[in-house]
Design an enzyme around this catalytic site. Sequence first.
Site, short mmCIF file in Angstrom:
data_model
loop_
_atom_site.label_atom_id
_atom_site.label_comp_id
_atom_site.label_asym_id
_atom_site.label_seq_id
_atom_site.Cartn_x
_atom_site.Cartn_y
_atom_site.Cartn_z
N ARG A 242 0.85 -1.20 0.00
CA ARG A 242 0.00 0.00 0.00
C ARG A 242 0.88 1.24 0.00
NH1 ARG A 242 -3.57 -2.22 -1.55
NH2 ARG A 242 -5.68 -2.45 -0.79
N GLU A 271 -1.84 8.06 -4.30
CA GLU A 271 -2.11 7.65 -5.67
C GLU A 271 -3.55 8.00 -6.05
OE1 GLU A 271 -1.21 3.43 -4.87
OE2 GLU A 271 -3.28 2.96 -5.43
N HIS A 289 -0.45 0.47 -9.73
CA HIS A 289 -1.24 -0.41 -8.85
C HIS A 289 -1.90 -1.55 -9.64
CE1 HIS A 289 -3.49 -0.39 -4.75
NE2 HIS A 289 -3.33 -1.62 -5.20
C1 8YV Z 1 -6.42 -3.81 -6.00
C2 8YV Z 1 -5.11 -4.48 -4.12
O1 8YV Z 1 -7.59 -4.25 -5.44
O2 8YV Z 1 -6.30 -6.38 -3.45
C3 8YV Z 1 -5.76 -5.33 -3.11
O3 8YV Z 1 -5.74 -4.95 -1.93
O4 8YV Z 1 -4.45 -3.54 -3.80
C4 8YV Z 1 -5.31 -4.73 -5.56
O5 8YV Z 1 -5.60 -6.03 -5.87
C5 8YV Z 1 -6.60 -3.73 -7.44
O6 8YV Z 1 -5.41 -3.32 -7.96
C6 8YV Z 1 -7.69 -2.76 -7.83
O7 8YV Z 1 -7.35 -1.46 -7.45
#
Ligand code: 8YV
Length: 334
Positions: A242, A271, A289
């Site tokens: 993150r 972001e 991401h």
């Molecule tokens: C995002 C992610 O969901 O699962 C997570 O926590 O950070 C990623 O899989 C995906 O990139 C959509 O924003």
Amino acid sequence: MSDKPKVWVSRPLFADVLDYLARHVEVEVESEESTRTAAQLRQRLAVVDGAILGLSERVGADVLEGNNRLKVIANLGVGFNNLDIDAMTGAGVLATNTPDVLNESVADYAWALMLAAARRVGAAERWLRAGHWAGSAMRFDDWLGVDIHGKTLGVLGMGRIGQAIARRAAGFDMRVLYHNRSRLAADIERDCRANWVEKDTLLSESDHLILVLPFTPANRHAMGAPELARMKPSAVLVNVARGGIVDDVALAAALREKRIGAAALDVFEGEPSVHPDLLALDNVVLSPHIASASEDTRRAMALLAAENLLAALGLGQSAGHPPTPLNPEVMDRW
Ligand code: 8YV
């Protein structure tokens, strides 16, 4: 007017997943992903029974205030730091996420970033595309990177994704160290060929360090200037967890001053904006991401979110039993 429950999907999803939803509920889907204010979200969620949202939608008490209709928010991601779970529980709204289905794809991508940063793939490609190869006298000692095979891999945050990353290291003959609040069971450590060490040891001994921590307020800047200072000057740092876990400004300074070798980041503080100090550097690989973005995995995530949503509304093949709830206690109050 249809008497089916009404759901809102905040971004385009796979057509077959939307068709599955539409067999059970009335679906309204946005044709593109966009950033909404809390007031806009509150308005949108006030008129539906459930919603599929993504990480850019923040749901707190302000968004849920006065909403007596909404039952479920299915988050498209394993991470859910965009949701205030206490506020949702208080409002009687079920939260769900998409764990496990993305472990292997995110692990693959963490490796892709580590390999790319260590062997300077992004910078070399930019140089080639800019036309510098033809006509330049390329030297034997140009474009030197650092090896991955035979080196020490560090994993900070050894949940299911961290373990999938560690298991891949056997093929590269790496030594694997990890740090986690709690040590893993001996059989899992054996399976991952990984040894628990203190965080300081992990920082100072890793040639390649991959961050896979969940974001919590306590993990904010878990990699800041003091932690970066403990790393080897040749080390490669990868963040697929993150934004905010790394202090992006401190990282940019460490990369600029060559206090660490290289980095690769899929996630950023604030972001979709990326700090200009990072954009100015050549020894960092940057991606938007996309660690979970393989065809199969994004489809599996969308399907799991849909299944969670329908199940919470008493529909679909898991009716009444959402597969991956985050605050299941709210269902007792329905
Ligand atoms: C995002 C992610 O969901 O699962 C997570 O926590 O950070 C990623 O899989 C995906 O990139 C959509 O924003």
